[in-house]
Write an enzyme that holds these catalytic residues in place. Structure first.
Site, PDB file in Angstrom:
ATOM      1  N   TRP A  10       0.812  -1.228   0.000  1.00  0.00           N
ATOM      2  CA  TRP A  10       0.000   0.000   0.000  1.00  0.00           C
ATOM      3  C   TRP A  10       0.845   1.278   0.000  1.00  0.00           C
ATOM      4  CZ3 TRP A  10      -4.627  -1.270   3.848  1.00  0.00           C
ATOM      5  CH2 TRP A  10      -5.446  -2.220   3.227  1.00  0.00           C
ATOM      6  N   GLU A  96      11.755   1.534  -4.436  1.00  0.00           N
ATOM      7  CA  GLU A  96      11.581   2.926  -3.995  1.00  0.00           C
ATOM      8  C   GLU A  96      12.474   3.232  -2.800  1.00  0.00           C
ATOM      9  OE1 GLU A  96       7.307   2.808  -3.710  1.00  0.00           O
ATOM     10  OE2 GLU A  96       7.207   2.673  -5.891  1.00  0.00           O
ATOM     11  N   GLU A 166      10.818  -7.283  -9.381  1.00  0.00           N
ATOM     12  CA  GLU A 166      10.114  -6.073  -9.794  1.00  0.00           C
ATOM     13  C   GLU A 166      10.996  -5.211 -10.691  1.00  0.00           C
ATOM     14  OE1 GLU A 166       6.697  -5.138  -6.845  1.00  0.00           O
ATOM     15  OE2 GLU A 166       8.488  -4.115  -6.186  1.00  0.00           O
ATOM     16  N   GLY A 234      -0.515  -0.281  -6.957  1.00  0.00           N
ATOM     17  CA  GLY A 234      -1.729   0.484  -7.249  1.00  0.00           C
ATOM     18  C   GLY A 234      -3.020  -0.320  -7.219  1.00  0.00           C
TER      19      GLY A 234
END
Ligand code: PGA
Length: 249
Positions: A10, A96, A166, A234
């Protein structure tokens, strides 16, 4: 047989109220027992999320962890504390975090070990950037991230991990890697783990694909032999789309 695992990352979305409301909605939906489901809300929502998930099979995960157990590390949170808040999983080394918070393979390794020591199951993220793909470095980057990230683990610990492949260029961009590209990355990860920890550990290891996973592409990805699940950003933020991904079969 490896049990498929679908996890929702999330990121920095949802207040406590929003997180618990969505979890309650998810808990009312009929979800298959054959798929392990994990949700990873922000830190502040973890403890209330545990209460919202009481009696449900949905597992809780965090998005980051510090490698020390406790101490003067302002702003950090330890694996023991995450366990205490109800977590079973923790995402380690998300791109990230590598990109914006200077995480390295070395810190990923320390975090992975600390998580395992506290009884948390790490979801270790690896994947190449667009620039690395364009210069033909995809394989080299993935192998390095797996090797350096998992240094010092026992074969048994490696077997119990989840690794998420990823590709950075596919995250939040709407550009899913083709099922073939995703499978290639996941197979490379399994081969690398086999070289490092033996074929038994590699055959037990669960590998997720992540990067613009949606209800429309999940079935095709899951049909690949080396893809055991998905790490979803998302499309995990809404119960309707997340449940469709979970019910891919
Ligand atoms: P995305 O994010 O599904 O929004 O591309 C995936 C992730 O960052 O884990």
């Amino acid at each position: 047989m490896r049990k498929p695992i679908i996890a929702g990352n999330w990121k920095m979305y949802k207040t406590v109220g929003e997180a618990t409301a969505m979890l309650k909605e998810l808990c009312r939906m009929p979800l298959p027992e054959t798929v392990e489901v994990v949700v990873c809300p922000v830190f502040t929502a973890l403890y209330p999320a545990q209460a919202a998930l009481a009696g449900s099979k949905i597992k809780l995960g965090a998005q980051n962890v510090h490698w020390e157990e406790k101490g003067a590390f302002t702003g950090e949170i330890s694996a023991v504390m995450l366990r205490d808040a109800g977590c079973e999983y923790v995402i380690v080394g998300h791109s990230e975090r590598r990109q914006y918070f200077a995480e390295t393979d070395e810190s990923v390794n320390k975090k992975t070990k600390a998580a395992l020591a506290a009884g948390l199951k790490p979801i270790v993220c690896v994947g190449e950037t667009l620039a690395q793909r364009e210069t033909g470095d995809t394989e080299k980057v993935i192998v390095r991230q797996v090797k350096d990230g998992l240094t010092g683990l026992t074969p048994q610990q490696a077997a119990g991990l989840v690794i998420a492949y990823e590709p950075v260029w596919a995250i939040g961009t709407g550009k899913t890697a083709s099922a073939a590209d995703a499978a290639q990355g996941c197979s490379l990860i399994r081969r690398t783990v086999a070289e490092l920890f033996g074929s038994e550990a590699a055959s037990q290891l669960r590998i997720q694909y992540g990067g613009s996973v949606k209800p429309e592409n999940i079935a095709e990805l899951m049909a690949e032999a080396d893809i055991d699940g998905a790490l979803v950003g998302g499309a995990s933020l809404e119960a309707g789309s997340f449940s469709k991904i979970i019910c891919y079969q």
